[in-house]
Design a protein around this motif. Structure first.
Motif, PDB file in Angstrom:
ATOM      1  N   TYR A  19       0.814  -1.220   0.000  1.00 26.16           N
ATOM      2  CA  TYR A  19       0.000   0.000   0.000  1.00 26.16           C
ATOM      3  C   TYR A  19       0.844   1.265   0.000  1.00 26.16           C
ATOM      4  O   TYR A  19       0.517   2.231  -0.674  1.00 26.16           O
ATOM      5  CB  TYR A  19      -0.950  -0.002   1.197  1.00 26.16           C
ATOM      6  CG  TYR A  19      -1.796  -1.248   1.274  1.00 26.16           C
ATOM      7  CD1 TYR A  19      -2.705  -1.553   0.271  1.00 26.16           C
ATOM      8  CD2 TYR A  19      -1.683  -2.129   2.337  1.00 26.16           C
ATOM      9  CE1 TYR A  19      -3.484  -2.693   0.327  1.00 26.16           C
ATOM     10  CE2 TYR A  19      -2.452  -3.268   2.401  1.00 26.16           C
ATOM     11  CZ  TYR A  19      -3.345  -3.557   1.392  1.00 26.16           C
ATOM     12  OH  TYR A  19      -4.109  -4.693   1.442  1.00 26.16           O
ATOM     13  N   TRP A  53      -6.818   0.617 -10.903  1.00 27.12           N
ATOM     14  CA  TRP A  53      -5.602   0.963 -10.177  1.00 27.12           C
ATOM     15  C   TRP A  53      -5.752   2.335  -9.514  1.00 27.12           C
ATOM     16  O   TRP A  53      -5.430   2.515  -8.338  1.00 27.12           O
ATOM     17  CB  TRP A  53      -4.423   0.948 -11.148  1.00 27.12           C
ATOM     18  CG  TRP A  53      -3.098   1.280 -10.520  1.00 27.12           C
ATOM     19  CD1 TRP A  53      -2.225   0.405  -9.939  1.00 27.12           C
ATOM     20  CD2 TRP A  53      -2.490   2.575 -10.423  1.00 27.12           C
ATOM     21  NE1 TRP A  53      -1.112   1.080  -9.485  1.00 27.12           N
ATOM     22  CE2 TRP A  53      -1.253   2.415  -9.776  1.00 27.12           C
ATOM     23  CE3 TRP A  53      -2.878   3.846 -10.829  1.00 27.12           C
ATOM     24  CZ2 TRP A  53      -0.391   3.474  -9.525  1.00 27.12           C
ATOM     25  CZ3 TRP A  53      -2.029   4.915 -10.578  1.00 27.12           C
ATOM     26  CH2 TRP A  53      -0.792   4.722  -9.925  1.00 27.12           C
ATOM     27  N   THR A  87      -8.213   2.253  -6.605  1.00 26.26           N
ATOM     28  CA  THR A  87      -7.587   1.563  -5.467  1.00 26.26           C
ATOM     29  C   THR A  87      -6.599   2.485  -4.771  1.00 26.26           C
ATOM     30  O   THR A  87      -6.578   2.582  -3.543  1.00 26.26           O
ATOM     31  CB  THR A  87      -6.881   0.284  -5.947  1.00 26.26           C
ATOM     32  OG1 THR A  87      -7.836  -0.558  -6.589  1.00 26.26           O
ATOM     33  CG2 THR A  87      -6.243  -0.460  -4.788  1.00 26.26           C
ATOM     34  N   ARG A  88      -5.806   3.185  -5.531  1.00 32.36           N
ATOM     35  CA  ARG A  88      -4.828   4.133  -4.993  1.00 32.36           C
ATOM     36  C   ARG A  88      -5.522   5.231  -4.185  1.00 32.36           C
ATOM     37  O   ARG A  88      -5.080   5.594  -3.090  1.00 32.36           O
ATOM     38  CB  ARG A  88      -4.038   4.725  -6.156  1.00 32.36           C
ATOM     39  CG  ARG A  88      -2.875   5.583  -5.752  1.00 32.36           C
ATOM     40  CD  ARG A  88      -2.053   5.926  -7.009  1.00 32.36           C
ATOM     41  NE  ARG A  88      -0.975   6.804  -6.687  1.00 32.36           N
ATOM     42  CZ  ARG A  88      -0.980   8.111  -6.900  1.00 32.36           C
ATOM     43  NH1 ARG A  88      -2.019   8.693  -7.455  1.00 32.36           N
ATOM     44  NH2 ARG A  88       0.057   8.847  -6.570  1.00 32.36           N
ATOM     45  N   ILE A  95     -10.247   2.290   3.183  1.00 36.52           N
ATOM     46  CA  ILE A  95     -10.160   0.880   2.813  1.00 36.52           C
ATOM     47  C   ILE A  95     -11.342   0.086   3.357  1.00 36.52           C
ATOM     48  O   ILE A  95     -11.974  -0.676   2.651  1.00 36.52           O
ATOM     49  CB  ILE A  95      -8.831   0.274   3.287  1.00 36.52           C
ATOM     50  CG1 ILE A  95      -7.693   0.893   2.485  1.00 36.52           C
ATOM     51  CG2 ILE A  95      -8.832  -1.238   3.135  1.00 36.52           C
ATOM     52  CD1 ILE A  95      -6.339   0.434   2.879  1.00 36.52           C
ATOM     53  N   ILE A 106     -12.291  -1.751  -1.405  1.00 39.22           N
ATOM     54  CA  ILE A 106     -11.481  -1.769  -2.620  1.00 39.22           C
ATOM     55  C   ILE A 106     -12.226  -2.502  -3.737  1.00 39.22           C
ATOM     56  O   ILE A 106     -13.012  -3.397  -3.505  1.00 39.22           O
ATOM     57  CB  ILE A 106     -10.101  -2.412  -2.351  1.00 39.22           C
ATOM     58  CG1 ILE A 106      -9.258  -1.496  -1.471  1.00 39.22           C
ATOM     59  CG2 ILE A 106      -9.353  -2.704  -3.633  1.00 39.22           C
ATOM     60  CD1 ILE A 106      -7.902  -2.028  -1.111  1.00 39.22           C
ATOM     61  N   SER A 107     -11.934  -2.114  -4.956  1.00 34.78           N
ATOM     62  CA  SER A 107     -12.578  -2.566  -6.191  1.00 34.78           C
ATOM     63  C   SER A 107     -12.799  -4.076  -6.288  1.00 34.78           C
ATOM     64  O   SER A 107     -11.880  -4.863  -6.174  1.00 34.78           O
ATOM     65  CB  SER A 107     -11.706  -2.102  -7.353  1.00 34.78           C
ATOM     66  OG  SER A 107     -12.069  -2.706  -8.536  1.00 34.78           O
ATOM     67  N   HIS A 155      -9.837  -6.652 -10.880  1.00 34.64           N
ATOM     68  CA  HIS A 155     -10.336  -6.249  -9.578  1.00 34.64           C
ATOM     69  C   HIS A 155      -9.232  -6.451  -8.546  1.00 34.64           C
ATOM     70  O   HIS A 155      -8.166  -6.957  -8.864  1.00 34.64           O
ATOM     71  CB  HIS A 155     -11.594  -7.052  -9.194  1.00 34.64           C
ATOM     72  CG  HIS A 155     -11.352  -8.517  -9.044  1.00 34.64           C
ATOM     73  ND1 HIS A 155     -11.205  -9.367 -10.120  1.00 34.64           N
ATOM     74  CD2 HIS A 155     -11.222  -9.286  -7.938  1.00 34.64           C
ATOM     75  CE1 HIS A 155     -11.002 -10.597  -9.684  1.00 34.64           C
ATOM     76  NE2 HIS A 155     -11.007 -10.576  -8.370  1.00 34.64           N
ATOM     77  N   VAL A 156      -9.500  -6.040  -7.320  1.00 29.94           N
ATOM     78  CA  VAL A 156      -8.569  -6.201  -6.209  1.00 29.94           C
ATOM     79  C   VAL A 156      -9.226  -7.121  -5.197  1.00 29.94           C
ATOM     80  O   VAL A 156     -10.418  -7.005  -4.905  1.00 29.94           O
ATOM     81  CB  VAL A 156      -8.256  -4.831  -5.556  1.00 29.94           C
ATOM     82  CG1 VAL A 156      -7.365  -5.002  -4.337  1.00 29.94           C
ATOM     83  CG2 VAL A 156      -7.616  -3.904  -6.564  1.00 29.94           C
ATOM     84  N   HIS A 170      -3.338  -7.496  -0.350  1.00 26.75           N
ATOM     85  CA  HIS A 170      -4.226  -7.592  -1.507  1.00 26.75           C
ATOM     86  C   HIS A 170      -3.400  -7.498  -2.784  1.00 26.75           C
ATOM     87  O   HIS A 170      -2.268  -7.024  -2.765  1.00 26.75           O
ATOM     88  CB  HIS A 170      -5.252  -6.454  -1.506  1.00 26.75           C
ATOM     89  CG  HIS A 170      -6.396  -6.684  -0.597  1.00 26.75           C
ATOM     90  ND1 HIS A 170      -6.264  -6.759   0.770  1.00 26.75           N
ATOM     91  CD2 HIS A 170      -7.704  -6.874  -0.860  1.00 26.75           C
ATOM     92  CE1 HIS A 170      -7.444  -6.979   1.309  1.00 26.75           C
ATOM     93  NE2 HIS A 170      -8.338  -7.053   0.337  1.00 26.75           N
ATOM     94  N   PHE A 173      -3.936  -7.218  -7.446  1.00 32.51           N
ATOM     95  CA  PHE A 173      -4.817  -7.078  -8.601  1.00 32.51           C
ATOM     96  C   PHE A 173      -4.975  -8.443  -9.255  1.00 32.51           C
ATOM     97  O   PHE A 173      -4.018  -9.213  -9.346  1.00 32.51           O
ATOM     98  CB  PHE A 173      -4.233  -6.076  -9.599  1.00 32.51           C
ATOM     99  CG  PHE A 173      -4.188  -4.676  -9.070  1.00 32.51           C
ATOM    100  CD1 PHE A 173      -5.305  -3.851  -9.153  1.00 32.51           C
ATOM    101  CD2 PHE A 173      -3.048  -4.177  -8.473  1.00 32.51           C
ATOM    102  CE1 PHE A 173      -5.279  -2.554  -8.652  1.00 32.51           C
ATOM    103  CE2 PHE A 173      -3.003  -2.891  -7.965  1.00 32.51           C
ATOM    104  CZ  PHE A 173      -4.133  -2.085  -8.060  1.00 32.51           C
TER     105      PHE A 173
END
Length: 148
Positions: free
Chosen positions: A9, A64, A67-68, A76, A93-94, A103-104, A132, A134
């Motif tokens: 992260y 991405w 998520t960032r 989160i 998250i996605s 996805h994540v 986590h 991707f």
């Protein structure tokens, strides 16, 4: 499902998309090996070299980026679900429904396998969260790689 390297992260929020390890990885050629089960045995079904189309890389950039932002903002965990076995965090998250490509999702042996967060999570107050990474969606692999 196909997953990529686990994302730390703290590194994620310091990266720029164009220079990110994830984008660099997506732009490489992949070798997919597909097996099928015949009489309870795995049998080689198909082998394919594949590059992700640029239009799909652009869609993955959205996952991405989202998520960032979630990590950067400390968003989160969306809520806590408490069960008899203890606390379970509901992740924001996605997930697969947000993109037809990627996805994540968790990529840890258990919830104790964590990475440090760059900012405190707004719901839990924690400075760490389960690892986590991707992933490519199953149906994307089937439709865009296996069936083509």
């Amino acid at each position: 499902m196909f997953h990529f390297q686990v994302s730390e992260y703290e590194k994620l929020i310091l990266e720029d998309w164009d220079e990110s390890e994830f984008k660099d990885c997506l732009e490489k050629k992949f070798l997919f090996v597909f097996f099928k089960i015949v009489d309870k045995e795995y049998v080689l079904n198909k082998v394919k070299f594949w590059n992700m189309p640029q239009s799909d890389i652009s869609d993955v950039k959205r996952v991405w980026t989202r998520t960032r932002e979630i990590v950067q903002n400390g968003d989160i965990v969306s809520k806590l679900i408490v069960k008899d076995s203890g606390r379970i965090f509901a992740l924001q998250i996605s997930w697969e429904k947000e993109s037809h490509i990627a996805h994540v999702r968790p990529h840890a042996k258990n919830s104790l396998e964590t990475y440090s967060l760059p900012v405190q999570d707004n719901v839990t107050g924690s400075f760490e969260y389960t690892k986590h990474c991707f992933w490519l969606n199953n149906f994307y692999i089937r439709d865009e790689i296996y069936l083509k």
